[in-house]
Write an enzyme that holds these catalytic residues in place. Structure first.
Site, short mmCIF file in Angstrom:
data_model
loop_
_atom_site.label_atom_id
_atom_site.label_comp_id
_atom_site.label_asym_id
_atom_site.label_seq_id
_atom_site.Cartn_x
_atom_site.Cartn_y
_atom_site.Cartn_z
N LYS A 114 1.01 -1.27 0.11
CA LYS A 114 0.05 -0.20 -0.21
C LYS A 114 0.97 1.27 0.11
O LYS A 114 1.45 1.23 1.51
CB LYS A 114 -0.71 -0.19 1.19
CG LYS A 114 -1.80 1.35 1.31
CD LYS A 114 -2.68 1.20 2.61
CE LYS A 114 -2.86 2.87 2.46
NZ LYS A 114 -4.14 2.47 4.17
N ASP A 122 -3.09 9.56 3.93
CA ASP A 122 -4.53 9.63 4.12
C ASP A 122 -4.86 10.49 5.03
O ASP A 122 -4.67 9.85 6.14
CB ASP A 122 -4.35 8.07 4.88
CG ASP A 122 -6.00 7.83 4.91
OD1 ASP A 122 -6.68 7.92 4.36
OD2 ASP A 122 -5.53 6.81 6.18
N LYS A 158 -10.39 12.01 8.86
CA LYS A 158 -9.93 12.10 9.90
C LYS A 158 -9.86 13.40 10.85
O LYS A 158 -9.75 14.08 10.50
CB LYS A 158 -8.19 11.44 9.92
CG LYS A 158 -8.07 9.71 9.08
CD LYS A 158 -6.98 9.45 9.31
CE LYS A 158 -6.59 8.51 8.32
NZ LYS A 158 -7.11 7.70 9.43
N ASP A 206 1.78 6.12 5.36
CA ASP A 206 0.51 6.20 4.88
C ASP A 206 1.28 4.28 3.68
O ASP A 206 0.19 4.33 3.25
CB ASP A 206 -0.98 5.84 5.01
CG ASP A 206 -2.24 5.15 5.19
OD1 ASP A 206 -1.55 4.38 5.36
OD2 ASP A 206 -3.84 5.29 4.58
N ARG A 240 -8.08 -0.69 1.30
CA ARG A 240 -8.06 -1.65 0.02
C ARG A 240 -9.19 -1.62 -1.11
O ARG A 240 -9.07 -2.57 -1.77
CB ARG A 240 -9.50 -2.59 1.08
CG ARG A 240 -10.93 -1.58 1.35
CD ARG A 240 -11.77 -1.94 3.09
NE ARG A 240 -10.74 -1.85 3.84
CZ ARG A 240 -11.36 -2.07 5.47
NH1 ARG A 240 -12.87 -2.66 5.03
NH2 ARG A 240 -10.41 -1.69 6.24
N1 BES Z 1 -4.19 4.29 6.74
C1 BES Z 1 -4.77 4.08 7.67
C2 BES Z 1 -5.26 2.66 8.73
C3 BES Z 1 -4.40 3.75 9.89
C4 BES Z 1 -4.85 4.36 11.44
C5 BES Z 1 -3.17 2.98 10.47
C6 BES Z 1 -3.87 4.97 12.82
C7 BES Z 1 -2.18 2.96 11.29
C8 BES Z 1 -2.82 4.14 12.07
C9 BES Z 1 -6.31 3.06 7.03
O1 BES Z 1 -6.84 3.58 5.75
C10 BES Z 1 -7.88 3.45 7.85
O2 BES Z 1 -8.02 5.05 7.60
N2 BES Z 1 -8.13 2.97 8.56
C11 BES Z 1 -9.49 3.44 8.69
C12 BES Z 1 -10.80 1.69 8.18
C13 BES Z 1 -12.06 1.94 9.19
C14 BES Z 1 -12.93 3.12 8.56
C15 BES Z 1 -12.67 0.89 8.98
C16 BES Z 1 -8.92 3.42 10.53
O3 BES Z 1 -8.54 2.00 10.81
O4 BES Z 1 -9.76 3.49 11.34
ZN ZN Z 2 -4.87 4.98 4.74
MN MN Z 3 -7.75 6.01 5.18
#
Ligand code: BES
Ligand code: ZN
Ligand code: MN
Length: 496
Positions: free
Chosen positions: A267, A272, A279, A290, A353
């Site tokens: 990835k 992000d 966020k 990310d 994803r």
């Molecule tokens: N890049 C993030 C995951 C992440 C979050 C990695 C914090 C490291 C620290 C990913 O793209 C994401 O935002 N995932 C969401 C998924 C959710 C919306 C189902 C998450 O983990 O909150």
């Molecule tokens: Zn992400």
């Molecule tokens: Mn994300």
């Protein structure tokens, strides 16, 4: 830093500093025993007086010992003799290197080859030692002005080994250097901020790497190419960004063309923000990390090419930003992936994803033996396994087993989570083939469930590296994980 291996006697060693080991509970390493004898028990008395306990990485510098040719002798703690593990081993070397650097030594010889870690031979020990030394010296200050680095940086490290192990140690040293180079490339790319390290930047770095190695050919797919391939999921993420997405492919040929490759997919989300499902502000800067999965793939390709492993490896990095914009994905949007499956984007922050699924469909064309994807995919993974351990899930248990084993061997550990059918229903959508989120529970598993729908045609494992790829807080920075695990996996494969 330059490395050498040699075999010689500690008391006759002249130049620079000499490093010898002591264990906890007053035990001396081989070289320390010789120095102790030559100095009428000076080392033993330091231990008895409690000047050094022998904890891994503890150090004291001794000057002008009688009977020792070298002016400086660094004592380093090596922990409990029979219980040294990969983490303790690294601490020994990084502790020694940091003290040497502060002391202004420019070259040193390490008499530490009698350290033993369960399952390690001379090759592995030397490789791990070199990687640990290099990691200890890693700095990221290319964006600070007026930083000069250590006063007198270490120029040369010699690792002393017994005569019989010279050849194995030499191999280990070269492998360790390559792995360290791969890791520092991964860390540099990851530490660079989102305004510098864009998808285009990653693509240029991959291209530059390809030009250095005849065995590595690099091809970049542009958005127009992706459109022709029908990569509607990946492109839906980059629509909200002014930086064009890239799909980086790196093909390494180390053996006959007919040998099916290991395909690594990482990835490469260079920033992000979450998109329209924005966020919160706190620690959002860390979302420059990310792209650590992608940076890992690039670092591994570099190390594989430098070693010249006799296997075929393909690295693929889908790269994009995820930002809010008038043209960005909106919650409820339905997109069509390259596989033809439709996806309801219920949360635009579950974008990893979306870019991975199209890349995972794309890699079918390489007729992979196995596919391993690496991604900072879910915050839930940090909740489940912390920052110590990465998650591994997949559809082929022997592959998962081999990855876990490679993690054990290097101390870069992974742990399996279940990917059972009963979790799949959490992705049900009223309007499309699947939703891109699976609700509050088992977030790491449902993310993998999503990817599993795109990987049915080959052996596949997914590693969620959200907790392990970087550290937060005062020491904030990329770790270079899981380059060691993957390199060990590939080295194990190559030696079969
Ligand atoms: N890049 C993030 C995951 C992440 C979050 C990695 C914090 C490291 C620290 C990913 O793209 C994401 O935002 N995932 C969401 C998924 C959710 C919306 C189902 C998450 O983990 O909150
Ligand atoms: Zn992400
Ligand atoms: Mn994300």
């Amino acid at each position: 830093m330059e490395y050498r291996v040699k075999s010689g006697h500690p008391l006759k060693q002249r130049s620079g500093s000499m490093v010898i080991g002591v264990y906890e509970s007053l035990k001396l390493g081989q070289a320390a025993k010789l120095v102790d004898q030559a100095t009428d028990g000076q080392i033993t008395s330091l231990l008895k007086n409690g000047d050094i306990e022998g904890k891994p990485g503890q150090t004291i510098m001794l000057y002008n010992l009688p009977g020792v040719a070298c002016d400086r002798v660094l004592l380093v703690g090596c922990g409990k003799e029979k219980k040294l593990d990969a983490a303790g081993f690294s601490k020994v070397f990084s502790g020694a290197i940091k003290t040497l650097e502060e002391g202004g030594t420019t070259n040193a010889i390490l008499y530490l080859s009698d350290l033993t870690v369960k399952g390690w031979n001379a090759r592995q020990k030397t490789s791990q030692a070199v990687a640990a030394c290099e990691s200890a010296c890693y700095r990221f200050d290319q964006l600070k002005s007026g930083v000069t680095g250590p006063r007198r940086p270490i120029k040369r490290i010699t690792l002393n080994v017994d005569n019989a192990s010279l050849a194995a140690a030499e191999t280990g040293m070269l492998q360790g250097q390559a792995i360290a180079n791969g890791m520092s490339m991964t860390r540099d790319l990851a530490n660079l901020p989102g305004n510098i390290c864009t998808p285009g930047y990653l693509a240029r770095q991959a291209r530059t790497l390809g030009r250095k190695h005849a065995s590595l050919s690099v091809k970049i797919l542009e958005e127009s190419d992706m459109k022709k391939l029908g990569m509607g999921a990946l492109l839906s993420v980059s629509r909200g960004s002014r930086q064009p997405a890239k799909l980086i492919t790196m093909e390494y040929r180390g053996t006959k063309k007919s040998v099916q490759p290991v395909v690594l997919v990482g990835k490469g989300l260079t920033f992000d923000a979450g998109g329209i499902s924005l966020k919160p502000a706190e620690a959002m800067d860390e979302m420059k990390y990310d792209m650590c999965g992608g940076a890992t793939v690039i670092g591994v390709m570099r190390a594989v090419a430098e070693i010249g492993l006799p296997i075929n490896v393909v690295g693929v990095v889908p790269s994009s930003e995820n930002l809010p914009d008038g043209d960005a994905n909106k919650p409820g949007d339905i997109v069509t992936s390259m596989s033809g499956q439709t996806i309801e984007v219920l949360n635009t922050d579950a974008e990893g994803r979306l870019i991975l699924c199209d890349a995972l469909t794309y890699v079918e064309r390489y007729k992979p033996d196995v596919v391993i994807d690496l991604a900072t995919l879910t915050g839930a993974c940090i909740v489940a396994l912390g920052h110590q351990t990465q998650a591994v899930l997949g559809n082929h248990d022997p592959l998962i087993h081999n990855l876990i084993k490679a993690g054990e061997q290097t101390g870069d550990r992974a742990w399996q989570l279940p990917l059972w059918e009963e979790y799949q229903q959490q992705l049900d959508s009223n309007f499309a083939d699947m939703a891109n989120i699976g609700g509050r529970t088992a977030g790491t598993i449902t993310a993998a469930c999503f990817l599993a729908r795109y990987t049915e045609d080959y052996k596949w494992a997914h590693m969620d590296i959200a907790g392990t790829a970087w550290v937060s807080g005062k020491q904030k920075g990329a770790t270079g994980r899981p380059v060691p695990l993957l390199m060990q996996y590939l080295i194990n494969r190559a030696s079969k």
